[in-house]
Structure formats: C-alpha cells, structure tokens
Motif scaffolding. Structure first.
Motif, PDB file in Angstrom:
ATOM      1  N   GLY A 193      -2.819  13.001  -0.097  1.00 48.82           N
ATOM      2  CA  GLY A 193      -1.634  12.159   0.077  1.00 48.82           C
ATOM      3  C   GLY A 193      -1.169  11.533  -1.229  1.00 48.82           C
ATOM      4  N   LEU A 194      -2.119  11.153  -2.100  1.00 50.43           N
ATOM      5  CA  LEU A 194      -1.756  10.613  -3.411  1.00 50.43           C
ATOM      6  C   LEU A 194      -1.053  11.665  -4.256  1.00 50.43           C
ATOM      7  N   GLN A 195      -1.591  12.880  -4.256  1.00 49.34           N
ATOM      8  CA  GLN A 195      -1.007  13.945  -5.066  1.00 49.34           C
ATOM      9  C   GLN A 195       0.391  14.320  -4.602  1.00 49.34           C
ATOM     10  N   GLU A 196       0.614  14.221  -3.301  1.00 55.52           N
ATOM     11  CA  GLU A 196       1.929  14.558  -2.756  1.00 55.52           C
ATOM     12  C   GLU A 196       2.879  13.370  -2.763  1.00 55.52           C
TER      13      GLU A 196
ATOM     14  N   LYS B 250       2.784  10.686  -1.124  1.00 47.12           N
ATOM     15  CA  LYS B 250       2.949  10.003   0.161  1.00 47.12           C
ATOM     16  C   LYS B 250       2.505   8.546   0.049  1.00 47.12           C
ATOM     17  N   TYR B 251       1.460   8.323  -0.733  1.00 53.37           N
ATOM     18  CA  TYR B 251       0.877   6.991  -0.879  1.00 53.37           C
ATOM     19  C   TYR B 251       0.742   6.656  -2.367  1.00 53.37           C
ATOM     20  N   ASP B 252       0.684   5.351  -2.646  1.00 54.07           N
ATOM     21  CA  ASP B 252       0.495   4.892  -4.017  1.00 54.07           C
ATOM     22  C   ASP B 252      -0.977   4.651  -4.334  1.00 54.07           C
ATOM     23  N   ARG B 253      -1.776   4.408  -3.301  1.00 54.60           N
ATOM     24  CA  ARG B 253      -3.177   4.069  -3.545  1.00 54.60           C
ATOM     25  C   ARG B 253      -4.017   4.320  -2.299  1.00 54.60           C
ATOM     26  N   ILE B 254      -5.318   4.395  -2.533  1.00 52.67           N
ATOM     27  CA  ILE B 254      -6.305   4.444  -1.457  1.00 52.67           C
ATOM     28  C   ILE B 254      -7.086   3.141  -1.511  1.00 52.67           C
ATOM     29  N   VAL B 255      -7.166   2.448  -0.380  1.00 51.01           N
ATOM     30  CA  VAL B 255      -7.959   1.220  -0.293  1.00 51.01           C
ATOM     31  C   VAL B 255      -9.111   1.468   0.668  1.00 51.01           C
ATOM     32  N   ILE B 256     -10.313   1.163   0.215  1.00 49.37           N
ATOM     33  CA  ILE B 256     -11.511   1.375   1.020  1.00 49.37           C
ATOM     34  C   ILE B 256     -12.138   0.029   1.325  1.00 49.37           C
ATOM     35  N   THR B 257     -12.441  -0.214   2.588  1.00 54.20           N
ATOM     36  CA  THR B 257     -13.098  -1.458   2.978  1.00 54.20           C
ATOM     37  C   THR B 257     -14.148  -1.151   4.034  1.00 54.20           C
ATOM     38  N   ARG B 258     -15.057  -2.070   4.208  1.00 58.28           N
ATOM     39  CA  ARG B 258     -16.105  -1.905   5.213  1.00 58.28           C
ATOM     40  C   ARG B 258     -16.772  -3.238   5.472  1.00 58.28           C
TER      41      ARG B 258
ATOM     42  N   PHE C 104      -0.479  -4.007   3.241  1.00 58.28           N
ATOM     43  CA  PHE C 104      -0.715  -2.719   2.601  1.00 58.28           C
ATOM     44  C   PHE C 104       0.475  -1.798   2.846  1.00 58.28           C
ATOM     45  N   ASN C 105       1.346  -1.712   1.832  1.00 55.91           N
ATOM     46  CA  ASN C 105       2.468  -0.775   1.864  1.00 55.91           C
ATOM     47  C   ASN C 105       2.116   0.470   1.043  1.00 55.91           C
ATOM     48  N   ASN C 106       2.599   1.631   1.486  1.00 56.31           N
ATOM     49  CA  ASN C 106       2.362   2.894   0.773  1.00 56.31           C
ATOM     50  C   ASN C 106       0.875   3.085   0.465  1.00 56.31           C
ATOM     51  N   THR C 107       0.050   2.807   1.461  1.00 60.70           N
ATOM     52  CA  THR C 107      -1.400   2.781   1.270  1.00 60.70           C
ATOM     53  C   THR C 107      -2.106   3.649   2.303  1.00 60.70           C
ATOM     54  N   PHE C 108      -3.126   4.353   1.842  1.00 61.54           N
ATOM     55  CA  PHE C 108      -4.044   5.078   2.721  1.00 61.54           C
ATOM     56  C   PHE C 108      -5.297   4.211   2.808  1.00 61.54           C
ATOM     57  N   LEU C 109      -5.450   3.517   3.931  1.00 66.16           N
ATOM     58  CA  LEU C 109      -6.524   2.532   4.097  1.00 66.16           C
ATOM     59  C   LEU C 109      -7.676   3.137   4.893  1.00 66.16           C
ATOM     60  N   ILE C 110      -8.864   3.115   4.312  1.00 63.11           N
ATOM     61  CA  ILE C 110     -10.057   3.665   4.955  1.00 63.11           C
ATOM     62  C   ILE C 110     -10.993   2.516   5.307  1.00 63.11           C
ATOM     63  N   VAL C 111     -11.371   2.425   6.581  1.00 61.25           N
ATOM     64  CA  VAL C 111     -12.344   1.437   7.035  1.00 61.25           C
ATOM     65  C   VAL C 111     -13.608   2.198   7.398  1.00 61.25           C
ATOM     66  N   ASP C 112     -14.593   2.151   6.517  1.00 60.67           N
ATOM     67  CA  ASP C 112     -15.849   2.873   6.742  1.00 60.67           C
ATOM     68  C   ASP C 112     -16.817   2.007   7.541  1.00 60.67           C
TER      69      ASP C 112
END
Length: 275
Positions: free
Chosen positions: A113-116, A118-126, A189-197
C-alpha cells in the motif's frame, strides 16, 4: 465465525458458470452469507473459491505490489490477501494459530500500500502484555522501551528482506511508526495502514478506542490468536478481538478470516494443536 463457508454440489453447472461469468448469485447457494464472507464450492474434481460481495459471489483480488509480491501457501492466506488489499474493506480482523502468517501477510500488504501511494505510513501498536512475569522498567526513551515489542516485526522483515536495513530506513523516514497502545487516545490516523498486533490481549474498550481513531483513506488490521491470551481477566470469548469479529461480521466495511494452517514449521504447528 471463521469468515468462510464450504459447500458440496452435485451439478458442476454452478462452478462452470462462476468461471465463465466471473460471479454467481448468492441465492444459487441457498445460504445466507455475511458480507465479505469467503466461499469454497466443490463438485467432484472441480472447485471454486470466491467472496460474497453484495448479492453475488465474486473472484478474489490480489493487489499486492510486485516488489513485495508473495505467494499464498493455502486458501486462507489467499482470503487474507483479498481483505488486506481491498480499498473498500476498512477493518480487517485476522485470527489463527501461531505461525499461520497473520503478521507477515499484513506487513507485506502494508508495504504494498505504501508503494502504491495508498497510504503515507504504517503504524504498528499492541498491548504491552508480557508472557509470564514482568522484568521491570526498561531504560531509555520511548523507542528503547518499545524495542522488545518490535522483535516480531523485525523477524518478519528479516524473513522478507534478509535483514532489517529496510525497516530502519523506513522508520527514520517516518513511514513506519511504532506506538504504544496507551498513547493512542486523542490521535487521528489519516492515510494510514494501522496494524494492531496481539489484539486478543486487548479489551473491547481498548479496541474501540483504536478503531475510532481511524480517519480518511485509512485501514486498520486486528491480529491475534484467541488461544494464546496473556491478560489474566480475558478469555477466548471475552477478549476484544473476538467481540469485534462478531459485531462487525454483517457490515460491508469489515471482513474476517481465520487462518487454519500453520506455516512456520512442523513443530510449531504440532505444538499449537496438541498443547
């Protein structure tokens, strides 16, 4: 709710029509499917897999970028890639045994998604819940304190790219951010791919707080193994991840899949089954 359903049919007409037209009517299956529920139809030596969208069952999509293109090892991983790469599905929940590929597939989809653009960043939280006893306070700034919780992410980058240089470069550019769950409230979180591990260790209140942070052009992915819960007062039914899966399964904007097969190693899969 596993996010998928299997059917056996005696007449191959349905399967042939699916491949000829690219879709079939859900009413042909005589079964009430949830939105974004996956379907496997078998007829003798023939079979088809698809996903329920609107009133039809359609072919899967795979919009994974070429640079991070990966080959799914089983049909559940194909289903996961469909959900992770679709722009219309804003909430993805993924459960499964240890080593089934939840974190790896999600990271690769985020990088795609970043390469295309679609998103500006990946945010990882847990949730910062340890296995066993606490080891006490950790020295350093927020990055130093989060370092032990980054190990699963770094392991996946090593698997994909053979080292962690790419991860460190993206983190310095602000394309990857690691944020403690405790500091999520109040953010957008705008334009973000958010991962909740490890979302199975979170309460429904905590996951609601996260999901309500999602802004425009963003996607949130909740990952977890509901058989490995470390929070003392939660179980496989009361944890936040299980509740989110059930509450959102009827909505077009959300999708769920349970990964059934472990791909880490024969030993890891066996341990998940027998212990």
């Amino acid at each position: 709710y596993t996010g998928q359903e299997e059917f056996e049919v005696e007449d191959s007409t349905l399967v042939n029509r699916f491949f000829d037209l690219g879709s079939i009517d859900i009413r042909d299956l005589d079964y009430d499917l949830h939105s974004n529920q996956f379907v496997t139809v078998k007829c003798g030596n023939q079979s088809m897999i698809g996903v329920a969208r609107g009133s039809t069952v359609q072919h899967l999509t795979n919009n994974m970028g070429k640079t991070v293109g990966i080959t799914p090892r089983n049909k559940e991983q194909k289903f996961a890639i469909d959900l992770l790469t679709r722009d219309d599905v804003k909430l993805v929940t993924m459960t499964g045994i240890a080593g089934s590929g939840k974190t790896f597939l999600t990271l690769m989809a985020g990088l795609s998604g970043l390469q295309e653009k679609k998103y500006d960043r990946i945010v990882i939280t847990r949730s910062l819940q340890t296995v066993g006893k606490e080891i006490g306070f950790l020295p350093g700034d927020i990055d130093d304190k989060m370092s032990p919780w980054l190990s699963p992410i770094l392991d996946n980058f090593r698997t994909a790219f053979k080292d962690v240089t790419y991860f460190e470069m993206m983190r310095q550019k602000g394309q990857i951010e690691v944020s403690p769950l405790a500091f999520i409230r109040g953010r957008t979180f705008n334009n973000t791919f958010l991962i909740v591990d490890e979302a199975q260790n979170s309460t429904i209140h905590e996951l609601k707080t996260i999901i309500t942070r999602i802004g425009e052009n963003s996607k949130v992915v909740l990952l977890g193994d509901t058989d490995q819960i470390d929070t003392p007062y939660l179980d496989s039914l009361s944890n936040g991840l299980t509740i989110i899966v059930e509450k959102f399964k009827q909505y077009d904007i959300a999708g769920h899949i349970t990964l059934m097969k472990g791909e880490r190693s024969e030993l890891a899969t066996l341990a998940s089954q027998v212990i």
